[in-house]
Scaffold this motif. Structure first.
Motif, PDB file in Angstrom:
ATOM      1  N   LEU A  85      43.960 -43.183 -29.830  1.00  9.39           N
ATOM      2  CA  LEU A  85      45.277 -42.604 -30.032  1.00  9.39           C
ATOM      3  C   LEU A  85      45.698 -41.885 -28.749  1.00  9.39           C
ATOM      4  O   LEU A  85      44.877 -41.210 -28.132  1.00  9.39           O
ATOM      5  CB  LEU A  85      45.248 -41.590 -31.183  1.00  9.39           C
ATOM      6  N   ARG A  86      46.955 -42.058 -28.341  1.00 12.54           N
ATOM      7  CA  ARG A  86      47.444 -41.265 -27.211  1.00 12.54           C
ATOM      8  C   ARG A  86      47.849 -39.908 -27.768  1.00 12.54           C
ATOM      9  O   ARG A  86      48.738 -39.797 -28.596  1.00 12.54           O
ATOM     10  CB  ARG A  86      48.633 -41.942 -26.543  1.00 12.54           C
ATOM     11  N   ILE A  87      47.178 -38.863 -27.308  1.00 15.91           N
ATOM     12  CA  ILE A  87      47.335 -37.537 -27.896  1.00 15.91           C
ATOM     13  C   ILE A  87      47.875 -36.548 -26.874  1.00 15.91           C
ATOM     14  O   ILE A  87      47.365 -36.453 -25.759  1.00 15.91           O
ATOM     15  CB  ILE A  87      45.990 -37.031 -28.456  1.00 15.91           C
ATOM     16  N   ILE A  88      48.913 -35.815 -27.282  1.00 16.01           N
ATOM     17  CA  ILE A  88      49.457 -34.722 -26.490  1.00 16.01           C
ATOM     18  C   ILE A  88      48.948 -33.426 -27.107  1.00 16.01           C
ATOM     19  O   ILE A  88      49.234 -33.131 -28.263  1.00 16.01           O
ATOM     20  CB  ILE A  88      51.008 -34.718 -26.494  1.00 16.01           C
ATOM     21  N   HIS A  89      48.196 -32.661 -26.350  1.00 11.30           N
ATOM     22  CA  HIS A  89      47.544 -31.473 -26.894  1.00 11.30           C
ATOM     23  C   HIS A  89      48.549 -30.368 -27.227  1.00 11.30           C
ATOM     24  O   HIS A  89      48.475 -29.744 -28.277  1.00 11.30           O
ATOM     25  CB  HIS A  89      46.506 -30.947 -25.897  1.00 11.30           C
ATOM     26  N   ARG A  90      49.464 -30.085 -26.333  1.00  7.98           N
ATOM     27  CA  ARG A  90      50.559 -29.123 -26.484  1.00  7.98           C
ATOM     28  C   ARG A  90      50.139 -27.644 -26.457  1.00  7.98           C
ATOM     29  O   ARG A  90      50.990 -26.761 -26.545  1.00  7.98           O
ATOM     30  CB  ARG A  90      51.368 -29.365 -27.761  1.00  7.98           C
ATOM     31  N   ASP A  91      48.862 -27.358 -26.315  1.00  2.49           N
ATOM     32  CA  ASP A  91      48.459 -25.950 -26.229  1.00  2.49           C
ATOM     33  C   ASP A  91      47.233 -25.795 -25.335  1.00  2.49           C
ATOM     34  O   ASP A  91      46.298 -25.052 -25.664  1.00  2.49           O
ATOM     35  CB  ASP A  91      48.182 -25.390 -27.625  1.00  2.49           C
ATOM     36  N   LEU A  92      47.237 -26.492 -24.199  1.00  2.00           N
ATOM     37  CA  LEU A  92      46.120 -26.401 -23.263  1.00  2.00           C
ATOM     38  C   LEU A  92      46.217 -25.076 -22.508  1.00  2.00           C
ATOM     39  O   LEU A  92      47.210 -24.792 -21.854  1.00  2.00           O
ATOM     40  CB  LEU A  92      46.170 -27.571 -22.276  1.00  2.00           C
ATOM     41  N   LYS A  93      45.182 -24.262 -22.625  1.00  6.17           N
ATOM     42  CA  LYS A  93      45.135 -22.966 -21.958  1.00  6.17           C
ATOM     43  C   LYS A  93      43.675 -22.528 -21.835  1.00  6.17           C
ATOM     44  O   LYS A  93      42.769 -23.173 -22.389  1.00  6.17           O
ATOM     45  CB  LYS A  93      45.930 -21.924 -22.754  1.00  6.17           C
ATOM     46  N   ALA A  94      43.455 -21.441 -21.109  1.00  6.78           N
ATOM     47  CA  ALA A  94      42.086 -21.014 -20.814  1.00  6.78           C
ATOM     48  C   ALA A  94      41.287 -20.687 -22.070  1.00  6.78           C
ATOM     49  O   ALA A  94      40.093 -20.976 -22.149  1.00  6.78           O
ATOM     50  CB  ALA A  94      42.122 -19.806 -19.877  1.00  6.78           C
ATOM     51  N   SER A  95      41.940 -20.098 -23.074  1.00  7.98           N
ATOM     52  CA  SER A  95      41.213 -19.730 -24.296  1.00  7.98           C
ATOM     53  C   SER A  95      40.892 -20.933 -25.167  1.00  7.98           C
ATOM     54  O   SER A  95      40.079 -20.835 -26.091  1.00  7.98           O
ATOM     55  CB  SER A  95      42.026 -18.709 -25.105  1.00  7.98           C
ATOM     56  N   ASN A  96      41.520 -22.085 -24.885  1.00  6.86           N
ATOM     57  CA  ASN A  96      41.235 -23.311 -25.644  1.00  6.86           C
ATOM     58  C   ASN A  96      40.315 -24.257 -24.883  1.00  6.86           C
ATOM     59  O   ASN A  96      40.196 -25.427 -25.233  1.00  6.86           O
ATOM     60  CB  ASN A  96      42.531 -24.031 -26.013  1.00  6.86           C
ATOM     61  N   VAL A  97      39.692 -23.756 -23.828  1.00  5.77           N
ATOM     62  CA  VAL A  97      38.638 -24.501 -23.125  1.00  5.77           C
ATOM     63  C   VAL A  97      37.332 -23.754 -23.377  1.00  5.77           C
ATOM     64  O   VAL A  97      37.164 -22.608 -22.950  1.00  5.77           O
ATOM     65  CB  VAL A  97      38.913 -24.592 -21.613  1.00  5.77           C
ATOM     66  N   LEU A  98      36.424 -24.382 -24.111  1.00  8.54           N
ATOM     67  CA  LEU A  98      35.151 -23.753 -24.452  1.00  8.54           C
ATOM     68  C   LEU A  98      34.058 -24.218 -23.507  1.00  8.54           C
ATOM     69  O   LEU A  98      34.127 -25.321 -22.946  1.00  8.54           O
ATOM     70  CB  LEU A  98      34.778 -24.077 -25.893  1.00  8.54           C
ATOM     71  N   LEU A  99      33.027 -23.374 -23.334  1.00 10.58           N
ATOM     72  CA  LEU A  99      31.936 -23.662 -22.400  1.00 10.58           C
ATOM     73  C   LEU A  99      30.610 -23.693 -23.159  1.00 10.58           C
ATOM     74  O   LEU A  99      30.294 -22.752 -23.893  1.00 10.58           O
ATOM     75  CB  LEU A  99      31.886 -22.603 -21.301  1.00 10.58           C
ATOM     76  N   ASP A 100      29.844 -24.772 -22.963  1.00 15.07           N
ATOM     77  CA  ASP A 100      28.551 -24.854 -23.640  1.00 15.07           C
ATOM     78  C   ASP A 100      27.493 -24.079 -22.864  1.00 15.07           C
ATOM     79  O   ASP A 100      27.796 -23.379 -21.892  1.00 15.07           O
ATOM     80  CB  ASP A 100      28.148 -26.319 -23.871  1.00 15.07           C
ATOM     81  N   SER A 101      26.248 -24.209 -23.261  1.00 14.39           N
ATOM     82  CA  SER A 101      25.168 -23.426 -22.642  1.00 14.39           C
ATOM     83  C   SER A 101      24.968 -23.769 -21.173  1.00 14.39           C
ATOM     84  O   SER A 101      24.429 -22.957 -20.412  1.00 14.39           O
ATOM     85  CB  SER A 101      23.855 -23.657 -23.408  1.00 14.39           C
ATOM     86  N   GLU A 102      25.411 -24.957 -20.754  1.00 15.55           N
ATOM     87  CA  GLU A 102      25.292 -25.362 -19.351  1.00 15.55           C
ATOM     88  C   GLU A 102      26.619 -25.247 -18.611  1.00 15.55           C
ATOM     89  O   GLU A 102      26.781 -25.817 -17.534  1.00 15.55           O
ATOM     90  CB  GLU A 102      24.763 -26.802 -19.278  1.00 15.55           C
ATOM     91  N   MET A 103      27.568 -24.540 -19.209  1.00 11.07           N
ATOM     92  CA  MET A 103      28.890 -24.284 -18.623  1.00 11.07           C
ATOM     93  C   MET A 103      29.726 -25.552 -18.465  1.00 11.07           C
ATOM     94  O   MET A 103      30.598 -25.633 -17.598  1.00 11.07           O
ATOM     95  CB  MET A 103      28.763 -23.574 -17.274  1.00 11.07           C
ATOM     96  N   ASN A 104      29.458 -26.546 -19.329  1.00  6.86           N
ATOM     97  CA  ASN A 104      30.307 -27.735 -19.348  1.00  6.86           C
ATOM     98  C   ASN A 104      31.551 -27.441 -20.179  1.00  6.86           C
ATOM     99  O   ASN A 104      31.439 -26.905 -21.284  1.00  6.86           O
ATOM    100  CB  ASN A 104      29.551 -28.926 -19.953  1.00  6.86           C
ATOM    101  N   PRO A 105      32.747 -27.763 -19.672  1.00  8.45           N
ATOM    102  CA  PRO A 105      33.975 -27.431 -20.397  1.00  8.45           C
ATOM    103  C   PRO A 105      34.301 -28.448 -21.487  1.00  8.45           C
ATOM    104  O   PRO A 105      34.059 -29.648 -21.331  1.00  8.45           O
ATOM    105  CB  PRO A 105      35.039 -27.476 -19.290  1.00  8.45           C
ATOM    106  N   LYS A 106      34.861 -27.963 -22.575  1.00  7.54           N
ATOM    107  CA  LYS A 106      35.277 -28.839 -23.670  1.00  7.54           C
ATOM    108  C   LYS A 106      36.606 -28.340 -24.233  1.00  7.54           C
ATOM    109  O   LYS A 106      36.712 -27.177 -24.632  1.00  7.54           O
ATOM    110  CB  LYS A 106      34.216 -28.890 -24.770  1.00  7.54           C
ATOM    111  N   ILE A 107      37.594 -29.219 -24.240  1.00  7.96           N
ATOM    112  CA  ILE A 107      38.910 -28.873 -24.762  1.00  7.96           C
ATOM    113  C   ILE A 107      38.824 -28.738 -26.278  1.00  7.96           C
ATOM    114  O   ILE A 107      38.241 -29.584 -26.956  1.00  7.96           O
ATOM    115  CB  ILE A 107      39.946 -29.943 -24.368  1.00  7.96           C
ATOM    116  N   SER A 108      39.421 -27.675 -26.822  1.00 11.11           N
ATOM    117  CA  SER A 108      39.350 -27.431 -28.263  1.00 11.11           C
ATOM    118  C   SER A 108      40.737 -27.155 -28.827  1.00 11.11           C
ATOM    119  O   SER A 108      41.729 -27.134 -28.111  1.00 11.11           O
ATOM    120  CB  SER A 108      38.439 -26.224 -28.538  1.00 11.11           C
TER     121      SER A 108
END
Length: 359
Positions: free
Chosen positions: A204-227
């Protein structure tokens, strides 16, 4: 005036005052009763609508169980994992509701996003997130493990991200020092990969519409994940733009054409990515940015430094490795490039991100 007439005047005045006060009290009581009746009626209507929406959502998810291929957790399991939603396990709270850390019986750590009973838009966000993120698989997108729908409870269960959100690092002076440029560049690339997947490579082509620093999570190895896909919208493969009368998202990250006219597209997300890029580089928030020598916002400040040949002054951290300077300049240049082409529809908005990833 004779004393007898004066006494009668006082009695008449007193009677009038009593009548006025009595009438005022009666009017106030009657008005209060009408207001209370209206509020009760309104409350019942809202509760009825909410329950009806809740039933509709339950049925929609129930009918899509096989298609979603999403595990369903029972309420008892989640209550035990979170110690009955103890405040000591609360990670934070947003418009959707509170988020708790939990541990399943097998030791797996989870994050439980619990729909608040008072959430106005939460029901729509809940079904939107379940339908979208359940079908997405990418290492730079947060993984939805399942959901819980039981009684009046509606919860989303995610993989637990040990380092929480990106904003807790880049906007904190102490924690920001433990985020060197190499790690920041790694995070920038990860966000770009996740966004390219949403726009081009997913089913699906998806438009997130709320990409910001608080919606980028970091795992134990500091890999970023959009949420947080509660506000996301899907496009057909040949669709390039959408329109809405209800502008949602976060001011400071919104593209002008979306904030003003409700027009959104992949360009809206890329504009937000550009703002996020500046924040990661500078360690400053776009909203509320202050500089003692001028009244420009963060974008204007970055543009000013670029034009004056002083882009490195924007950078939050110092680096002893001269090899990292080209990477820093590259990131600043890509944001400036996005600013320059923002209103030129003929330019492919994804190209700057591709250049960044191939750099």
């Amino acid at each position: 005036m004779p004393a007898s007439e004066l006494g009668e005047a006082k009695k008449e005045l007193k009677t009038r005052v009593v009548v006025i006060i009595a009438v005022a009290i009666v009017v106030a009581i009657v008005s209060g009763m009408f207001i209370i009746a209206y509020l009760i009626c309104k409350s019942r209507t809202k509760f009825k609508e909410k329950m009806e929406n809740s039933v509709i959502i339950d049925r929609r998810i129930e009918s899509q169980k096989e298609e979603l291929e999403l595990p369903f957790f029972d309420l008892a399991t989640i209550e035990k994992a979170t110690d009955n939603f103890s405040s000591k396990y609360k990670l934070g709270e947003g418009g959707f509701g509170p988020v708790y850390k939990g541990t399943l019986i097998d030791g797996q750590e989870i994050a439980v996003k619990r729909l608040s009973q008072s959430s106005g838009q939460g029901l729509n966000e809940f079904i939107n997130e379940v339908q979208l993120i359940a079908k997405l698989q990418h290492r730079n997108l947060v993984r939805l493990l399942g959901c819980c729908i039981e009684a009046e409870e509606k919860m989303l269960i995610y993989e637990y991200m040990a380092n929480k959100s990106l904003d807790s690092f880049i906007f904190d002076q102490a924690r920001g020092k433990i985020l060197p440029w190499s790690r920041r560049f790694h995070i920038i690339n990860g966000i770009a990969r996740g966004l390219l997947y949403l726009h081009e490579d997913s089913r699906l082509r998806i438009i997130h519409r709320d990409l910001k620093a608080s919606n980028v999570l970091l795992d134990s190895e500091m890999n970023p994940k959009i949420s947080d896909f509660g506000l996301a919208r899907t496009f057909e493969k040949n669709q390039t733009e959408g329109n809405t009368n209800r502008v949602v998202g976060t001011y400071g990250y919104m593209a002008p054409e979306y904030a003003i006219d409700g027009l959104f597209s992949i360009k809206s997300d890329v504009f937000s990515f550009g703002i996020l890029l500046l924040e990661i580089i500078s360690g400053k928030k776009n909203r509320g940015f202050y500089h003692p020598n001028h009244s420009l916002n963060l974008i204007g400040h970055a543009w000013k430094l670029w034009r004056e040949g002083r882009p490195l002054e924007l950078i939050d951290m110092c680096s002893d490795d001269p090899c990292t300077l080209p990477e820093m300049l590259r990131c600043i240049h890509e944001k400036i490039h996005l600013m320059q082409i923002h209103h030129r529809a003929s330019i492919n908005y994804l190209q700057p991100m591709r250049c960044l990833l191939h750099y």
